[in-house]
Design a protein around this motif. Structure first.
Motif, mmCIF file in Angstrom:
data_model
loop_
_atom_site.group_PDB
_atom_site.id
_atom_site.type_symbol
_atom_site.label_atom_id
_atom_site.label_comp_id
_atom_site.label_asym_id
_atom_site.label_seq_id
_atom_site.Cartn_x
_atom_site.Cartn_y
_atom_site.Cartn_z
ATOM 1 N N ARG A 1 0.830 -1.219 0.000
ATOM 2 C CA ARG A 1 0.000 0.000 0.000
ATOM 3 C C ARG A 1 0.858 1.260 0.000
ATOM 4 N NH1 ARG A 1 -3.269 -2.771 4.321
ATOM 5 N NH2 ARG A 1 -4.932 -3.783 3.178
ATOM 6 N N HIS A 2 1.995 1.200 0.666
ATOM 7 C CA HIS A 2 2.892 2.353 0.744
ATOM 8 C C HIS A 2 3.449 2.719 -0.640
ATOM 9 C CE1 HIS A 2 5.434 5.207 2.797
ATOM 10 N NE2 HIS A 2 6.488 4.725 2.156
ATOM 11 N N THR A 3 3.517 1.746 -1.543
ATOM 12 C CA THR A 3 4.020 2.004 -2.894
ATOM 13 C C THR A 3 2.913 2.401 -3.869
ATOM 14 O OG1 THR A 3 3.840 -0.320 -3.551
ATOM 15 C CG2 THR A 3 5.932 0.384 -2.579
ATOM 16 N N GLY A 4 1.688 2.567 -3.375
ATOM 17 C CA GLY A 4 0.586 2.999 -4.236
ATOM 18 C C GLY A 4 -0.189 1.863 -4.868
ATOM 19 N N LYS A 5 -0.012 0.667 -4.358
ATOM 20 C CA LYS A 5 -0.729 -0.489 -4.877
ATOM 21 C C LYS A 5 -1.893 -0.841 -3.953
ATOM 22 C CE LYS A 5 2.157 -1.298 -8.241
ATOM 23 N NZ LYS A 5 1.802 -1.380 -9.636
ATOM 24 N N LEU A 6 -2.861 -1.539 -4.499
ATOM 25 C CA LEU A 6 -4.040 -1.955 -3.748
ATOM 26 C C LEU A 6 -4.138 -3.474 -3.802
ATOM 27 C CD1 LEU A 6 -6.690 -1.104 -2.299
ATOM 28 C CD2 LEU A 6 -7.751 -1.041 -4.544
ATOM 29 N N PRO A 7 -4.067 -4.151 -2.654
ATOM 30 C CA PRO A 7 -4.192 -5.610 -2.670
ATOM 31 C C PRO A 7 -5.627 -6.033 -2.960
ATOM 32 C CG PRO A 7 -3.982 -4.818 -0.422
ATOM 33 C CD PRO A 7 -3.819 -3.625 -1.315
ATOM 34 N N ALA A 8 -5.741 -7.170 -3.632
ATOM 35 C CA ALA A 8 -7.064 -7.692 -3.980
ATOM 36 C C ALA A 8 -6.986 -9.210 -4.105
ATOM 37 C CB ALA A 8 -7.547 -7.083 -5.290
ATOM 38 N N VAL A 9 -8.159 -9.828 -4.081
ATOM 39 C CA VAL A 9 -8.277 -11.267 -4.274
ATOM 40 C C VAL A 9 -9.303 -11.503 -5.371
ATOM 41 C CG1 VAL A 9 -8.966 -13.448 -3.231
ATOM 42 C CG2 VAL A 9 -7.681 -11.806 -1.894
ATOM 43 N N VAL A 10 -8.945 -12.364 -6.330
ATOM 44 C CA VAL A 10 -9.863 -12.753 -7.399
ATOM 45 C C VAL A 10 -10.289 -14.192 -7.122
ATOM 46 C CG1 VAL A 10 -10.154 -13.089 -9.876
ATOM 47 C CG2 VAL A 10 -8.640 -11.279 -9.033
ATOM 48 N N TYR A 11 -11.589 -14.412 -7.049
ATOM 49 C CA TYR A 11 -12.082 -15.755 -6.772
ATOM 50 C C TYR A 11 -13.325 -16.016 -7.595
ATOM 51 C CZ TYR A 11 -15.454 -13.367 -3.793
ATOM 52 O OH TYR A 11 -16.441 -12.544 -3.330
ATOM 53 N N GLY A 12 -13.691 -17.269 -7.664
ATOM 54 C CA GLY A 12 -14.888 -17.654 -8.391
ATOM 55 C C GLY A 12 -15.163 -19.125 -8.184
ATOM 56 N N LYS A 13 -16.350 -19.537 -8.516
ATOM 57 C CA LYS A 13 -16.752 -20.926 -8.319
ATOM 58 C C LYS A 13 -15.894 -21.845 -9.197
ATOM 59 C CE LYS A 13 -20.794 -23.859 -8.235
ATOM 60 N NZ LYS A 13 -22.231 -23.937 -8.417
ATOM 61 N N GLY A 14 -15.332 -22.854 -8.564
ATOM 62 C CA GLY A 14 -14.537 -23.819 -9.292
ATOM 63 C C GLY A 14 -13.121 -23.384 -9.608
ATOM 64 N N THR A 15 -12.704 -22.222 -9.118
ATOM 65 C CA THR A 15 -11.335 -21.753 -9.352
ATOM 66 C C THR A 15 -10.685 -21.419 -8.015
ATOM 67 O OG1 THR A 15 -12.003 -19.442 -9.599
ATOM 68 C CG2 THR A 15 -11.922 -20.766 -11.597
ATOM 69 N N GLU A 16 -9.388 -21.473 -8.008
ATOM 70 C CA GLU A 16 -8.636 -21.142 -6.805
ATOM 71 C C GLU A 16 -8.515 -19.624 -6.678
ATOM 72 O OE1 GLU A 16 -4.118 -21.874 -5.241
ATOM 73 O OE2 GLU A 16 -5.102 -23.449 -6.394
ATOM 74 N N ALA A 17 -8.556 -19.128 -5.453
ATOM 75 C CA ALA A 17 -8.411 -17.692 -5.216
ATOM 76 C C ALA A 17 -6.990 -17.257 -5.569
ATOM 77 C CB ALA A 17 -8.714 -17.363 -3.762
ATOM 78 N N ILE A 18 -6.881 -16.082 -6.187
ATOM 79 C CA ILE A 18 -5.596 -15.542 -6.611
ATOM 80 C C ILE A 18 -5.392 -14.190 -5.935
ATOM 81 C CG2 ILE A 18 -4.199 -14.814 -8.567
ATOM 82 C CD1 ILE A 18 -6.081 -16.473 -10.341
ATOM 83 N N ALA B 1 -9.833 2.967 -0.052
ATOM 84 C CA ALA B 1 -9.894 1.518 -0.201
ATOM 85 C C ALA B 1 -8.609 0.890 0.325
ATOM 86 C CB ALA B 1 -10.102 1.146 -1.654
ATOM 87 N N LEU B 2 -8.743 -0.196 1.092
ATOM 88 C CA LEU B 2 -7.608 -0.940 1.605
ATOM 89 C C LEU B 2 -7.458 -2.295 0.926
ATOM 90 C CD1 LEU B 2 -7.971 -0.350 5.449
ATOM 91 C CD2 LEU B 2 -6.367 0.744 3.897
ATOM 92 N N HIS B 3 -8.577 -2.881 0.481
ATOM 93 C CA HIS B 3 -8.555 -4.211 -0.111
ATOM 94 C C HIS B 3 -9.822 -4.434 -0.922
ATOM 95 C CE1 HIS B 3 -8.830 -8.620 -0.271
ATOM 96 N NE2 HIS B 3 -7.515 -8.600 -0.167
ATOM 97 N N LEU B 4 -9.696 -5.166 -2.032
ATOM 98 C CA LEU B 4 -10.850 -5.487 -2.867
ATOM 99 C C LEU B 4 -11.034 -6.996 -2.949
ATOM 100 C CD1 LEU B 4 -10.382 -3.199 -6.004
ATOM 101 C CD2 LEU B 4 -11.882 -2.812 -4.064
ATOM 102 N N ASP B 5 -12.272 -7.431 -2.953
ATOM 103 C CA ASP B 5 -12.639 -8.800 -3.285
ATOM 104 C C ASP B 5 -13.289 -8.749 -4.658
ATOM 105 O OD1 ASP B 5 -11.751 -9.711 -0.850
ATOM 106 O OD2 ASP B 5 -13.737 -9.920 0.014
ATOM 107 N N LEU B 6 -12.690 -9.425 -5.627
ATOM 108 C CA LEU B 6 -13.195 -9.443 -6.987
ATOM 109 C C LEU B 6 -13.711 -10.828 -7.326
ATOM 110 C CD1 LEU B 6 -10.230 -7.521 -8.648
ATOM 111 C CD2 LEU B 6 -12.396 -6.579 -7.867
#
Length: 96
Positions: free
Chosen positions: A23-40, A88-93
């Motif tokens: 976050r200090h470098t200007g990036k936003l952490p997030a997680v991409v997930y979906g049915k039948g796929t592993e979270a990234i 925003a601190l974190h996104l769930d996608l």
């Protein structure tokens, strides 16, 4: 918003200290997930997210996420925000 495309990078470091440095470098952490796929775990450019989704209504549609050369249609499922700054601190996608 199918016209919006954001680029994401995979995130290898996990944990509160690593996310704080991210976050200090200007990036936003997030997680991409979906049915039948592993979270990234991914990182997005915080400024790009803020500019692309300025209002609550703009965050309700879908958009394209480019990850490792693959385009994934996702929607914002949840946003974790800072309690006083309201940034925003974190996104769930979720994959669509």
């Amino acid at each position: 918003m199918p016209g919006i495309t954001l680029t994401a990078e995979r995130r290898n470091s996990i944990g509160s200290a690593a996310v704080g440095r991210l976050r200090h470098t200007g990036k936003l952490p997030a997680v991409v997930y979906g049915k039948g796929t592993e979270a990234i775990s991914v990182e997005l450019n915080h400024h790009d997210v803020t500019v692309s989704f300025p209002t609550r209504e703009s965050r309700e549609g879908t958009f394209n996420l480019v990850l490792d050369g693959e385009t994934i249609e996702v929607k914002i499922q949840a946003i974790q925000r800072h309690r006083t700054r309201n940034t925003a601190l974190h996104l769930d996608l979720q994959r669509v």
